[in-house]
Design an enzyme around this catalytic site. Structure first.
Site, PDB file in Angstrom:
ATOM      1  N   GLU A  37       0.830  -1.214   0.000  1.00  0.00           N
ATOM      2  CA  GLU A  37       0.000   0.000   0.000  1.00  0.00           C
ATOM      3  C   GLU A  37       0.864   1.263   0.000  1.00  0.00           C
ATOM      4  O   GLU A  37       0.528   2.247  -0.636  1.00  0.00           O
ATOM      5  CB  GLU A  37      -0.940   0.005   1.211  1.00  0.00           C
ATOM      6  CG  GLU A  37      -2.177  -0.849   1.018  1.00  0.00           C
ATOM      7  CD  GLU A  37      -3.025  -0.415  -0.170  1.00  0.00           C
ATOM      8  OE1 GLU A  37      -3.181   0.784  -0.395  1.00  0.00           O
ATOM      9  OE2 GLU A  37      -3.509  -1.297  -0.899  1.00  0.00           O
ATOM     10  N   CYS A 192     -12.354   2.655 -15.023  1.00  0.00           N
ATOM     11  CA  CYS A 192     -12.666   4.086 -14.917  1.00  0.00           C
ATOM     12  C   CYS A 192     -11.350   4.865 -14.854  1.00  0.00           C
ATOM     13  O   CYS A 192     -11.032   5.512 -13.862  1.00  0.00           O
ATOM     14  CB  CYS A 192     -13.515   4.349 -13.672  1.00  0.00           C
ATOM     15  SG  CYS A 192     -14.233   6.000 -13.680  1.00  0.00           S
ATOM     16  N   CYS A 202     -18.126  -1.079 -17.961  1.00  0.00           N
ATOM     17  CA  CYS A 202     -18.197  -0.750 -16.536  1.00  0.00           C
ATOM     18  C   CYS A 202     -19.499  -1.250 -15.885  1.00  0.00           C
ATOM     19  O   CYS A 202     -20.594  -1.018 -16.404  1.00  0.00           O
ATOM     20  CB  CYS A 202     -18.090   0.759 -16.363  1.00  0.00           C
ATOM     21  SG  CYS A 202     -18.217   1.267 -14.645  1.00  0.00           S
ATOM     22  N   CYS A 208     -24.501   5.698 -13.544  1.00  0.00           N
ATOM     23  CA  CYS A 208     -23.378   6.648 -13.470  1.00  0.00           C
ATOM     24  C   CYS A 208     -23.793   8.012 -14.051  1.00  0.00           C
ATOM     25  O   CYS A 208     -24.161   8.114 -15.226  1.00  0.00           O
ATOM     26  CB  CYS A 208     -22.177   6.093 -14.237  1.00  0.00           C
ATOM     27  SG  CYS A 208     -20.804   7.268 -14.291  1.00  0.00           S
TER      28      CYS A 208
HETATM   29  S1  SF4 Z   1     -19.574   4.414 -16.388  1.00  0.00           S
HETATM   30 FE1  SF4 Z   1     -19.007   5.957 -14.904  1.00  0.00          FE
HETATM   31  S2  SF4 Z   1     -17.914   4.863 -13.296  1.00  0.00           S
HETATM   32 FE2  SF4 Z   1     -18.025   3.532 -15.079  1.00  0.00          FE
HETATM   33  S3  SF4 Z   1     -16.117   3.885 -16.241  1.00  0.00           S
HETATM   34 FE3  SF4 Z   1     -17.662   5.249 -17.080  1.00  0.00          FE
HETATM   35  S4  SF4 Z   1     -17.385   7.145 -15.931  1.00  0.00           S
HETATM   36 FE4  SF4 Z   1     -16.368   5.544 -14.765  1.00  0.00          FE
END
Ligand code: SF4
Length: 346
Positions: A37, A192, A202, A208
C-alpha cells in the site's frame, strides 16, 4: 437505486475481471499488504511489482525492516520516487516493533497514527489484511465516486473531500471488505481510468451520472493551475584515476533526504575553490555536460553537470563525501535523475 446496488455491482464485476493474482496477496499478511500500500501511493501496480519482490527478498518481516539501516531501505526504494514514503516506512516499522510489540493495530485511528499511514491507507490495510469493513478514498476511488455522482469540483477542496468520504462510507458494504476494497481500486485503475474510461465495460454504467451526461472528462475537476517555478543547480561529477566517483550523502531533511547524490552548487564559480578546500586539488578544469531536466511537485529543476577528472586524495573534514566505484554505487540509494546523469559518464 438501492444503497447496496453499487457494492453488489462492483463485487460481481470483481469476481470476473478483478486482479486476483497480486503478489502481496500470496501469501497474505498484514506486513506485505502494508508495504504494498505504501509503494502503491503515487505509483502504478506494474511498476511496484518488481520493487515489492526485491523488498520482500531483503526485508521479509517487520522485524527485518525495523532492524535494517535506513540507507539499505532507501537503496531498495531508489527509482520509485517520493522517498519520504521509504523513510516513514522504516520509522513506522521501528515504532510497531518498539511500541506495539510487532503487532499491527486493527483499528483505523491507531493505525493511521503511524508515520506515512493516512486514513485511506489504514482503511485499505485493515480491509485487505483482516477483511474488516473500512472505507478507503485513494485517487482511483475519488475518481470513480466523482464520476458516479457527477461531482465536477476538485477533490482537494475540503468540502468536496469530506463529501467523498461520506460517499465512500455510504457505499462500503458490511461483508466482503477485502474484495470490495480491491474491486474499487481495480475499477479505477483498469476501467474508470483517468483518460478514456471504458464505460462500455463498466458495471456502474447504469446509474453513473458522468456517463449519462457524457461529462467523464470534467469529473473530477482539476486542481487550479499554478505555474511551477524553475530552479537551476550545478552538480559536480568528479572522477579519479581509479574510475571512482565523488558522491555526497544528502541531509536527512529536504529533497532526496538521506540519498546519495553529487555535490551541488548554486554558483559555478564556487566549484573550484570547494575542490581545493576539500580534495586539495589545484588547476582543476571543468567540462560542461548536457543539462538534465527534472520536475518535482513544486518546481522544475535544471541540473547543469560539470565533469572533472582528478587524482585521488584523502577527503578533508566532510564525512558525508565518499569516493565510490561502480559496485559501491549500486549499493547506495541514488535519486533517479542522478542515476541518469551518472549513466551518461560511465
Ligand atoms: S460508467 Fe461511470 S464509473 Fe463507469 S467507467 Fe464510465 S465514468 Fe467511470
Amino acid at each position: 437505486m438501492r444503497r447496496d446496488w453499487f457494492s453488489k455491482a462492483l463485487l460481481k464485476w470483481y469476481a470476473q475481471h478483478g486482479r486476483h493474482d497480486l503478489p502481496w496477496k500470496k501469501p497474505l499478511s498484514v506486513y506485505r499488504v502494508w508495504v504494498s500500500e505504501i509503494m502503491l501511493q503515487q505509483t502504478q501496480v506494474s511498476t511496484v511489482i518488481p520493487y515489492f519482490a526485491r523488498f520482500m527478498a531483503s526485508f521479509p518481516s517487520l522485524e527485518s525492516l525495523a532492524n535494517a539501516p535506513l540507507d539499505s531501505v532507501l537503496q531498495h526504494w531508489a527509482g520509485l520516487g517520493y522517498y519520504a514514503r521509504a523513510r516513514n516506512l522504516h520509522k513506522a516499522a521501528k515504532c510497531l516493533v518498539n511500541d506495539f510489540a510487532g503487532i499491527f493495530p486493527k483499528d483505523v485511528t491507531t493505525l493511521s497514527s503511524l508515520p506515512g499511514i493516512g486514513l485511506s491507507t489504514a482503511g485499505a490495510i485493515i480491509a485487505q489484511a483482516y477483511n474488516l469493513r473500512a472505507p478507503i478514498l485513494d485517487g482511483n476511488v475519488k475518481r470513480v465516486l466523482c464520476r458516479f455522482h457527477g461531482i465536477k469540483s476538485w477533490p482537494g477542496e475540503k468540502k468536496v473531500h469530506d463529501k467523498l468520504w461520506e460517499l465512500a462510507e455510504y457505499h462500503t458494504p458490511k461483508q466482503q471488505a477485502a474484495d470490495y476494497t480491491q474491486a474499487t481500486m481495480d475499477l479505477g485503475a483498469t476501467c474508470c481510468t483517468r483518460t478514456k474510461p471504458s464505460c462500455e465495460l463498466c458495471p456502474l454504467q447504469k446509474h453513473c451520472a458522468a456517463f449519462s451526461q457524457q461529462s467523464q472528462a470534467q469529473c473530477p475537476g482539476k486542481k487550479p493551475r499554478k505555474k511551477l517555478p524553475t530552479k537551476q543547480l550545478y552538480m559536480l561529477c568528479a572522477q579519479n584515476q581509479h574510475g571512482e566517483l565523488l558522491l555526497q550523502q544528502r541531509p536527512l531533511k529536504g529533497i532526496w533526504a538521506g540519498l546519495w547524490s553529487l555535490p551541488e552548487f548554486t554558483d559555478e564559480s564556487a566549484i573550484v575553490p570547494w575542490l581545493n578546500e576539500f580534495l586539495g586539488t589545484s588547476g582543476a578544469k571543468l567540462t560542461a555536460l548536457s543539462p538534465i531536466l527534472h520536475t518535482f511537485t513544486h518546481y522544475h529543476l535544471t541540473i547543469l553537470p560539470r565533469l572533472i577528472t582528478i587524482r585521488k586524495k584523502a577527503i578533508k573534514s566532510q564525512s558525508n563525501l565518499s569516493w565510490l566505484n561502480n559496485d559501491a554505487l549500486a549499493q547506495r540509494g541514488l535519486p533517479a535523475p542522478i542515476q541518469k546523469l551518472i549513466a551518461t559518464i560511465r
